[in-house]
Scaffold this motif. Structure first.
Motif, PDB file in Angstrom:
ATOM      1  N   GLN A 265      10.130  -6.685  21.126  1.00 42.31           N
ATOM      2  CA  GLN A 265       9.901  -5.932  19.800  1.00 42.31           C
ATOM      3  C   GLN A 265       8.527  -6.352  19.313  1.00 42.31           C
ATOM      4  O   GLN A 265       7.550  -5.997  18.814  1.00 42.31           O
ATOM      5  CB  GLN A 265      10.503  -4.780  18.810  1.00 42.31           C
ATOM      6  CG  GLN A 265      11.623  -4.515  19.239  1.00 42.31           C
ATOM      7  CD  GLN A 265      13.088  -4.676  18.227  1.00 42.31           C
ATOM      8  OE1 GLN A 265      13.415  -3.712  18.250  1.00 42.31           O
ATOM      9  NE2 GLN A 265      12.551  -5.203  16.623  1.00 42.31           N
ATOM     10  N   PHE A 266       7.983  -8.050  19.925  1.00 40.14           N
ATOM     11  CA  PHE A 266       6.961  -8.453  19.031  1.00 40.14           C
ATOM     12  C   PHE A 266       5.328  -8.160  20.068  1.00 40.14           C
ATOM     13  O   PHE A 266       5.529  -7.637  22.009  1.00 40.14           O
ATOM     14  CB  PHE A 266       7.105 -10.086  19.897  1.00 40.14           C
ATOM     15  CG  PHE A 266       5.573 -10.368  18.814  1.00 40.14           C
ATOM     16  CD1 PHE A 266       5.572 -11.185  17.748  1.00 40.14           C
ATOM     17  CD2 PHE A 266       5.242 -11.394  19.647  1.00 40.14           C
ATOM     18  CE1 PHE A 266       5.251 -12.327  17.608  1.00 40.14           C
ATOM     19  CE2 PHE A 266       3.531 -11.953  19.746  1.00 40.14           C
ATOM     20  CZ  PHE A 266       3.885 -11.923  17.998  1.00 40.14           C
ATOM     21  N   HIS A 267       4.786  -7.046  19.754  1.00 35.90           N
ATOM     22  CA  HIS A 267       3.720  -7.050  20.045  1.00 35.90           C
ATOM     23  C   HIS A 267       1.588  -7.522  19.897  1.00 35.90           C
ATOM     24  O   HIS A 267       1.915  -6.534  18.581  1.00 35.90           O
ATOM     25  CB  HIS A 267       3.914  -5.217  20.397  1.00 35.90           C
ATOM     26  CG  HIS A 267       4.519  -4.565  21.428  1.00 35.90           C
ATOM     27  ND1 HIS A 267       5.259  -4.985  22.447  1.00 35.90           N
ATOM     28  CD2 HIS A 267       6.212  -4.381  20.714  1.00 35.90           C
ATOM     29  CE1 HIS A 267       6.142  -4.373  22.664  1.00 35.90           C
ATOM     30  NE2 HIS A 267       6.991  -3.486  21.243  1.00 35.90           N
ATOM     31  N   LEU A 268       1.355  -8.328  20.213  1.00 32.22           N
ATOM     32  CA  LEU A 268       0.566  -9.636  19.849  1.00 32.22           C
ATOM     33  C   LEU A 268      -0.526  -7.896  19.472  1.00 32.22           C
ATOM     34  O   LEU A 268      -1.438  -7.607  20.795  1.00 32.22           O
ATOM     35  CB  LEU A 268      -0.026 -10.494  20.214  1.00 32.22           C
ATOM     36  CG  LEU A 268      -0.667 -11.718  19.752  1.00 32.22           C
ATOM     37  CD1 LEU A 268      -0.382 -12.124  18.501  1.00 32.22           C
ATOM     38  CD2 LEU A 268      -1.164 -12.857  20.518  1.00 32.22           C
ATOM     39  N   GLY A 269      -2.082  -8.122  18.568  1.00 31.43           N
ATOM     40  CA  GLY A 269      -2.857  -7.694  18.415  1.00 31.43           C
ATOM     41  C   GLY A 269      -2.670  -6.795  17.102  1.00 31.43           C
ATOM     42  O   GLY A 269      -2.564  -6.777  16.550  1.00 31.43           O
TER      43      GLY A 269
END
Length: 368
Positions: A265-269
């Protein structure tokens, strides 16, 4: 019998343990159905409760969030068991009501409370940085008033029965959530109300009731015992050089980031983040208002619910102010969406800041 289990929570490491538990369970709640990066958001969930009660009619954010109900009841149970249930009230209730009101206005401009700001960052949402910077700026303004003698006065002991009001209301809301009565009719003749449930949008996204309630009860219990507070952490660090509450925030961020990575669930941006917008200026300004209001009131929204559970009538008034503020934010088109803030936020933000600044200046000891 419970004292050996309770001792770690009441030690200097209690906030760390609480932060770890929140950091792990919040992403798990997202996996089980809660909106993205919103495993536990006190402001957003209070907004959903306001919608469920019909205080606003934004159909996508209406649900009696059991996490919030559990938060208060968990605190109530812990305070009773450990003899810290001490009903008190009477410290500038009207001022506290409007501090809660404007704290919610700012939070819904940003789209999250301090808890969610850290959870958003832990999920890779870089738009949270502007909100966190604004939160720190607002807390800094509040600390300036505290250093100059700001004080809303002392709460006075009240009857034991008066402290039962908020827990009893919470039990009643829980009963309504379970029963989901349909007592009204829409213009088309469909059964509806008095409790409203979103059919789409964030309000329709929720973890199973018993799981969400269990998490709320646990976090409320731990928060009451550890004094966990995301605003008090920076206040104590800046004013007293005491880092023990701040370590709880650090633990929350690290635990949530690790859990989000493990769950994918980690979505960098900055773009495409759930229930967030990319207007960094208003992310900052919204949380300046909230941070100032929280600091003047003496704690973050989670802490206010926890104090309400242990009989603090002043915190209960602040919570009710948040509830009405959430309704006003949607009824007056002040709450942001994924597209950004609305054209009407500037006036509300100015009024809120003027109110909070006036409270800070006019409640110094030399003015009493």
């Amino acid at each position: 019998m419970l004292e050996p289990l309770d001792r770690p929570l009441t030690s200097s490491w209690g906030p760390v343990l609480t932060g770890i538990v929140v950091g792990i369970l919040a992403p798990v709640l997202v996996r089980l159905g809660n909106p993205g990066n919103m495993g536990i958001c006190v402001a957003c969930f209070t907004r959903d409760i306001a919608g469920a009660l019909g205080l606003h009619r934004a159909g996508v954010v209406q649900y009696l969030r059991p996490e919030i109900l559990g938060l208060l009841l968990g605190s109530f149970g812990a305070s009773l068991l450990f003899r810290e249930y001490r009903p008190r009230s009477g410290s500038a209730p009207v001022v506290r009501f409007f501090l809660g009101f404007f704290a919610m206005i700012g939070a819904l401009i940003f789209l999250g409370c301090p808890w969610r700001a850290y959870l958003r960052l832990s999920g890779g949402d870089l738009t949270a940085l502007g909100g966190i910077a604004g939160l720190l700026a607002g807390i800094g303004l509040g600390i300036g008033f505290l250093w100059n003698g700001f004080n809303l006065g002392r709460a006075h002991p009240s009857t034991r029965a008066s402290g039962y009001v908020m827990p009893l209301i919470t039990v009643g809301l829980l009963a309504l959530l379970v029963a989901a009565p349909l007592m009204g009719r829409t213009p088309d003749g469909d059964a509806t109300g008095p409790i409203f449930f979103s059919l789409k949008g964030p309000g329709a996204q929720h973890a199973p009731l018993l799981v969400a309630l269990g998490v709320g009860l646990l976090v409320g219990w731990m928060g009451q015992r550890s004094r966990f507070c995301t605003v008090g952490a920076f206040r104590d660090l800046m004013m007293l050089k005491d880092p023990h509450l701040f370590r709880g925030i650090a633990a929350l961020i690290v635990a949530a980031a690790v859990t989000n990575l493990a769950l994918g669930q980690f979505h960098l941006g900055t773009t495409g983040q759930p229930v967030a917008h990319t207007n960094h200026l208003w992310n900052f300004l919204g949380m300046v208002l909230s941070g100032l209001a929280f600091t003047l009131a003496g704690g973050c929204p989670g802490r206010q619910f926890i104090l309400s559970g242990e009989g603090d009538g002043d915190s209960a008034v602040f919570v009710l102010g948040m509830l009405v503020g959430a309704a006003a934010a949607h009824n007056f088109t002040l709450a942001s969406s994924g597209k950004g803030p609305t054209p009407y936020v500037l006036g509300a933000w100015i009024v809120g800041m003027l109110f909070c600044l006036a409270v800070g200046f006019l409640n110094r000891r030399e003015n009493v």
